[in-house]
Design a protein around this motif. Structure first.
Motif, PDB file in Angstrom:
ATOM      1  N   MET A   1      31.207  38.429  22.123  1.00 32.88           N
ATOM      2  CA  MET A   1      31.430  39.654  22.994  1.00 32.88           C
ATOM      3  C   MET A   1      32.581  40.072  23.767  1.00 32.88           C
ATOM      4  O   MET A   1      32.784  38.906  24.692  1.00 32.88           O
ATOM      5  N   LYS A   2      32.405  41.438  23.490  1.00 31.80           N
ATOM      6  CA  LYS A   2      33.775  41.772  24.413  1.00 31.80           C
ATOM      7  C   LYS A   2      33.385  43.086  25.229  1.00 31.80           C
ATOM      8  O   LYS A   2      32.418  44.473  24.585  1.00 31.80           O
ATOM      9  N   ILE A   3      33.532  43.355  26.338  1.00 30.47           N
ATOM     10  CA  ILE A   3      34.335  44.454  26.633  1.00 30.47           C
ATOM     11  C   ILE A   3      34.415  45.765  26.593  1.00 30.47           C
ATOM     12  O   ILE A   3      35.873  46.060  26.288  1.00 30.47           O
ATOM     13  N   THR A   4      33.678  46.594  25.862  1.00 36.22           N
ATOM     14  CA  THR A   4      34.792  47.590  25.238  1.00 36.22           C
ATOM     15  C   THR A   4      35.182  49.331  26.269  1.00 36.22           C
ATOM     16  O   THR A   4      35.967  49.705  25.277  1.00 36.22           O
ATOM     17  N   GLY A   5      33.967  49.648  27.156  1.00 37.40           N
ATOM     18  CA  GLY A   5      34.337  50.502  28.262  1.00 37.40           C
ATOM     19  C   GLY A   5      34.004  50.172  29.076  1.00 37.40           C
ATOM     20  O   GLY A   5      32.630  49.286  29.296  1.00 37.40           O
ATOM     21  N   VAL A   6      34.215  50.518  30.095  1.00 43.52           N
ATOM     22  CA  VAL A   6      33.276  50.899  31.578  1.00 43.52           C
ATOM     23  C   VAL A   6      34.023  52.191  32.360  1.00 43.52           C
ATOM     24  O   VAL A   6      34.790  52.881  32.519  1.00 43.52           O
ATOM     25  N   LYS A   7      32.381  52.699  32.104  1.00 44.10           N
ATOM     26  CA  LYS A   7      32.240  54.281  32.763  1.00 44.10           C
ATOM     27  C   LYS A   7      31.494  54.404  34.128  1.00 44.10           C
ATOM     28  O   LYS A   7      31.292  53.436  34.705  1.00 44.10           O
ATOM     29  N   VAL A   8      32.267  54.923  34.293  1.00 43.84           N
ATOM     30  CA  VAL A   8      31.721  55.272  36.123  1.00 43.84           C
ATOM     31  C   VAL A   8      31.902  56.694  36.371  1.00 43.84           C
ATOM     32  O   VAL A   8      32.222  58.127  35.819  1.00 43.84           O
TER      33      VAL A   8
ATOM     34  N   ILE B   1      33.724  35.898  34.344  1.00 37.22           N
ATOM     35  CA  ILE B   1      33.218  36.070  34.923  1.00 37.22           C
ATOM     36  C   ILE B   1      34.884  36.099  35.678  1.00 37.22           C
ATOM     37  O   ILE B   1      35.509  36.754  36.278  1.00 37.22           O
ATOM     38  N   ALA B   2      35.150  34.792  35.827  1.00 30.98           N
ATOM     39  CA  ALA B   2      36.336  34.084  36.382  1.00 30.98           C
ATOM     40  C   ALA B   2      37.482  34.937  35.882  1.00 30.98           C
ATOM     41  O   ALA B   2      38.462  35.382  36.914  1.00 30.98           O
ATOM     42  N   ASP B   3      37.812  34.776  33.732  1.00 30.19           N
ATOM     43  CA  ASP B   3      39.013  35.600  33.448  1.00 30.19           C
ATOM     44  C   ASP B   3      38.529  37.209  34.204  1.00 30.19           C
ATOM     45  O   ASP B   3      39.679  37.474  34.428  1.00 30.19           O
ATOM     46  N   CYS B   4      37.457  37.416  34.189  1.00 33.17           N
ATOM     47  CA  CYS B   4      37.492  39.582  34.961  1.00 33.17           C
ATOM     48  C   CYS B   4      38.166  39.325  36.230  1.00 33.17           C
ATOM     49  O   CYS B   4      39.312  40.274  36.193  1.00 33.17           O
ATOM     50  N   GLU B   5      37.998  38.349  36.322  1.00 33.88           N
ATOM     51  CA  GLU B   5      37.655  38.492  38.290  1.00 33.88           C
ATOM     52  C   GLU B   5      40.331  37.904  38.336  1.00 33.88           C
ATOM     53  O   GLU B   5      40.598  39.190  39.049  1.00 33.88           O
ATOM     54  N   SER B   6      39.987  37.494  37.948  1.00 30.35           N
ATOM     55  CA  SER B   6      41.415  37.122  37.744  1.00 30.35           C
ATOM     56  C   SER B   6      42.071  38.063  36.735  1.00 30.35           C
ATOM     57  O   SER B   6      43.573  38.510  37.049  1.00 30.35           O
ATOM     58  N   ARG B   7      41.869  39.171  36.001  1.00 25.32           N
ATOM     59  CA  ARG B   7      42.584  40.690  36.052  1.00 25.32           C
ATOM     60  C   ARG B   7      42.728  40.827  36.383  1.00 25.32           C
ATOM     61  O   ARG B   7      42.988  42.054  35.923  1.00 25.32           O
ATOM     62  N   CYS B   8      41.803  41.050  37.375  1.00 25.01           N
ATOM     63  CA  CYS B   8      41.650  42.209  38.268  1.00 25.01           C
ATOM     64  C   CYS B   8      41.934  42.448  39.853  1.00 25.01           C
ATOM     65  O   CYS B   8      42.153  43.040  40.182  1.00 25.01           O
ATOM     66  N   VAL B   9      41.982  41.460  40.096  1.00 24.90           N
ATOM     67  CA  VAL B   9      42.181  41.035  42.124  1.00 24.90           C
ATOM     68  C   VAL B   9      43.150  39.649  42.485  1.00 24.90           C
ATOM     69  O   VAL B   9      43.396  38.749  41.518  1.00 24.90           O
ATOM     70  N   PRO B  10      44.035  40.764  43.051  1.00 27.37           N
ATOM     71  CA  PRO B  10      45.400  39.964  43.661  1.00 27.37           C
ATOM     72  C   PRO B  10      44.792  38.924  44.460  1.00 27.37           C
ATOM     73  O   PRO B  10      43.614  38.210  45.292  1.00 27.37           O
TER      74      PRO B  10
ATOM     75  N   GLY C   1      38.622  43.981  26.587  1.00 28.75           N
ATOM     76  CA  GLY C   1      38.978  43.570  25.631  1.00 28.75           C
ATOM     77  C   GLY C   1      38.428  41.917  25.753  1.00 28.75           C
ATOM     78  O   GLY C   1      38.776  41.225  25.343  1.00 28.75           O
ATOM     79  N   ALA C   2      37.814  42.188  27.833  1.00 36.16           N
ATOM     80  CA  ALA C   2      38.028  40.631  27.998  1.00 36.16           C
ATOM     81  C   ALA C   2      35.912  40.093  27.658  1.00 36.16           C
ATOM     82  O   ALA C   2      35.185  40.951  27.199  1.00 36.16           O
ATOM     83  N   ASP C   3      35.745  39.250  28.176  1.00 39.63           N
ATOM     84  CA  ASP C   3      34.720  38.228  27.603  1.00 39.63           C
ATOM     85  C   ASP C   3      33.500  39.097  28.881  1.00 39.63           C
ATOM     86  O   ASP C   3      34.546  38.338  29.922  1.00 39.63           O
ATOM     87  N   PRO C   4      32.658  39.599  28.959  1.00 43.46           N
ATOM     88  CA  PRO C   4      32.237  40.070  30.422  1.00 43.46           C
ATOM     89  C   PRO C   4      31.129  38.502  30.616  1.00 43.46           C
ATOM     90  O   PRO C   4      30.903  39.003  31.709  1.00 43.46           O
TER      91      PRO C   4
ATOM     92  N   ALA D   1      40.665  54.215  37.611  1.00 41.58           N
ATOM     93  CA  ALA D   1      42.329  53.874  37.741  1.00 41.58           C
ATOM     94  C   ALA D   1      42.796  52.454  37.402  1.00 41.58           C
ATOM     95  O   ALA D   1      43.729  51.430  36.701  1.00 41.58           O
ATOM     96  N   GLU D   2      42.204  50.770  37.939  1.00 37.78           N
ATOM     97  CA  GLU D   2      42.981  49.455  37.933  1.00 37.78           C
ATOM     98  C   GLU D   2      41.870  48.740  37.169  1.00 37.78           C
ATOM     99  O   GLU D   2      42.387  48.331  36.295  1.00 37.78           O
ATOM    100  N   ILE D   3      40.601  48.968  37.592  1.00 39.16           N
ATOM    101  CA  ILE D   3      40.133  47.499  36.986  1.00 39.16           C
ATOM    102  C   ILE D   3      38.967  48.251  35.483  1.00 39.16           C
ATOM    103  O   ILE D   3      39.281  46.883  35.366  1.00 39.16           O
ATOM    104  N   ALA D   4      38.800  49.067  35.008  1.00 40.14           N
ATOM    105  CA  ALA D   4      38.453  49.686  34.178  1.00 40.14           C
ATOM    106  C   ALA D   4      39.433  48.674  32.746  1.00 40.14           C
ATOM    107  O   ALA D   4      38.986  48.299  32.105  1.00 40.14           O
ATOM    108  N   PRO D   5      40.971  49.486  33.363  1.00 39.09           N
ATOM    109  CA  PRO D   5      41.340  49.179  31.375  1.00 39.09           C
ATOM    110  C   PRO D   5      42.179  47.731  31.987  1.00 39.09           C
ATOM    111  O   PRO D   5      42.256  47.349  30.546  1.00 39.09           O
ATOM    112  N   ALA D   6      42.308  47.112  33.096  1.00 37.58           N
ATOM    113  CA  ALA D   6      42.356  45.599  33.029  1.00 37.58           C
ATOM    114  C   ALA D   6      40.977  44.578  32.298  1.00 37.58           C
ATOM    115  O   ALA D   6      41.302  43.682  31.800  1.00 37.58           O
TER     116      ALA D   6
END
Length: 394
Positions: free
Chosen positions: A1-8, A73-82, A67-70, A59-64
Motif C-alpha cells: 500500500m502506498k500514499i497517493t495524496g494528502v488533502k488539506v 510510520i518511522a519511514d514517513c517521519e524520516s521523510r518529513c521531520v529533521p 509513494g511512502a508506505d503509510p 508545501a513540505e509534508i505532502a510531497p515528501a
C-alpha cells in the motif's frame, strides 16, 4: 500500500459565544483537516491544531509522503521531520507539528486496515468512558448564547450544566485582570456546588507572581483541584509552590525543567503539538516515570478528540478529566459531532482506526466559512482594537 495524496482543508468552527482569555476574546477554532489517501482506497483522517500547519503540510509534508508506505510510520517521519536537536535550536519545528497532524491519519489507516479501533492497537482499554470537564468563563452574550459576565451568572451556568448533563467536573477561566473578582467567583462556585464537584482554574499566564500568591492563598480553602499556568514560567510556579498546595498544570511540554524545578505537576497537550501519537505515548510514559500527570487539550475538533478518547482509554496513567469546550462548539467536521459529555464522560468510539467519519456537508460549510471570513482571531480586545495585550494583566 502506498500514499497517493494528502488533502488539506482549512475550516473554521466558531463557538456559540466568545470567551475572555488572557489575550482577548476567543471566538472559535481554525483547523486544518487532513485526508491521507492510498492506492488501496483507504483514507486516514488527521487534524492540525492551527491552520498555519496545514500550509506546511501542503508545501513540505505532502510531497515528501507520496509513494511512502503509510504503515511504516518511522519511514514517513524520516521523510518529513529533521532531527529535533537541530529544530529545537533554530525555531524550525513547524514540520514536527505538521507531521504530527498527518501521523494521526497514518494511525487511522493502520486501524482501518487491521479492522481494529485505535485503543486496541495501543494494548486495549483500561476504561471506555472517558472523563472531560465542563467549561466556564466570562462570555459576552452573542445570539442568545453566553452572557456569563458576572460571578452570579457563572455560578448559574455551572448549576445548569449539573442539572442538565450531570456535570460535576468544572474548569474555567476567570480572566478579567481582577484578582478580587476571581477570588469572589471561586468562593461563590464552591458554596453553590458543594464539597463534591471538582473546580479547576486556567489563568493562561495572566498573573504576576505577587498577584498569584494573593489569589492562591485566598482560594486554597475552596479545594481547587488544579490551576493551569497561573504565572508565565516554571520558575515562577516553583516559587508559588512554596506558598500553595494547589497543583499546577501547563501546556508547555518541558518535562526536564518541570522535574528539575518541582513544578508544574501536569502537562495538558495536543498530540500533534507533541509531534504525533507515537511521540505522545513516549512523552506520557516519561511523565509516568517522573511522577508528572497528563491530560488532553481543549477546543480541538472531532478527529483529534477521537485520538484523545482512544489514548486515554488505553493509558492507565491518565486518570484526571481532560479539558473540553464541547458544549460551546456549534459544529464539527465529523458525523454526529461534536462530542458531548454526559455525567462527565464520553464513550470511546468502537469503529476501526479513530472510529470517526467526515461529514461532507459539515466540511463544506466550515471550509466555506474559512474562505469567506478568514481564520478565527484569538487576540481581539474591543477596548484596544488593533493592539495586542501584554502580560501580566495584574
Amino acid at each position: 500500500m502506498k500514499i497517493t495524496g494528502v488533502k488539506v482543508t482549512h475550516v473554521n468552527v466558531p463557538l456559540d459565544a466568545p470567551f475572555w482569555w488572557t489575550a482577548g476574546l476567543y471566538g472559535g477554532a481554525s483547523k486544518s483537516i487532513v485526508e491521507v489517501e492510498t492506492d488501496a482506497g483507504v483514507v486516514g483522517l488527521g487534524e492540525a491544531p492551527w491552520w498555519h500547519f496545514g500550509e506546511v503540510i501542503k508545501a513540505e509534508i505532502a510531497p515528501a509522503l507520496i509513494g511512502a508506505d503509510p504503515l511504516d510510520i518511522a519511514d514517513c517521519e524520516s521523510r518529513c521531520v529533521p532531527p529535533w536537536q537541530i529544530t529545537a535550536n533554530t525555531g524550525e519545528n513547524a514540520s514536527s507539528v505538521a507531521f504530527g497532524s498527518v501521523e494521526l491519519a497514518l494511525w487511522d489507516i493502520r486501524g482501518k486496515v487491521q479492522g481494529e479501533p485505535l485503543y486496541k492497537m495501543l494494548g486495549g482499554a483500561v476504561r471506555k468512558d472517558i472523563p472531560f470537564s465542563e467549561y466556564f468563563a466570562f462570555r459576552p452574550e452573542q445570539g442568545g448564547a453566553g452572557g456569563e459576565m458576572t460571578p452570579e451568572a457563572i455560578v448559574d451556568y455551572c448549576l445548569r450544566m449539573r442539572e442538565e448533563h450531570g456535570s460535576t467536573i468544572f474548569e474555567g477561566k476567570l480572566i478579567m485582570g481582577d484578582p478580587a473578582l476571581e477570588i469572589r467567583t471561586v468562593r461563590m462556585l464552591r458554596e453553590a456546588l458543594g464539597e463534591g464537584p471538582q473546580i479547576k482554574l486556567d489563568s493562561n499566564m495572566q498573573w504576576s507572581l505577587t498577584a498569584a500568591r494573593w489569589i492562591l492563598r485566598e482560594i486554597e480553602p475552596y479545594n481547587i483541584r488544579n490551576y493551569e499556568d497561573p504565572v508565565a514560567t516554571f520558575e515562577e510556579m516553583a516559587a508559588l509552590r512554596q506558598h500553595s498546595r494547589i497543583p499546577f498544570s501547563t501546556h508547555v511540554p518541558d518535562l526536564r525543567r518541570a522535574v528539575a524545578l518541582g513544578a508544574p505537576d501536569t502537562f495538558v497537550c495536543n498530540f500533534a503539538a507533541l509531534g504525533g501519537l507515537s511521540k505522545t505515548l513516549k512523552f506520557i510514559a516519561a511523565c509516568e516515570a517522573m511522577g508528572k500527570g497528563f491530560w488532553c487539550y481543549s477546543n480541538d475538533l472531532g478527529i483529534m478528540t477521537a485520538a484523545y478518547l482512544h489514548v486515554t482509554a488505553a493509558t492507565q496513567w491518565i486518570t484526571e478529566a481532560s479539558q473540553s469546550l464541547f458544549r460551546w462548539q456549534v459544529g464539527d467536521v465529523i458525523r454526529d459531532g461534536p462530542f458531548r459529555q454526559v455525567n462527565n464522560t464520553v464513550r470511546v468510539p468502537e469503529g476501526p482506526g479513530l472510529g470517526v467519519e467526515l461529514d461532507p456537508a459539515a466540511m463544506k460549510k466550515w471550509a466555506t466559512h474559512f474562505t469567506e471570513h478568514g481564520p478565527m482571531g484569538h487576540f481581539h480586545d474591543p477596548g484596544r482594537a488593533g493592539r495586542y495585550r501584554r502580560l501580566p494583566l495584574n
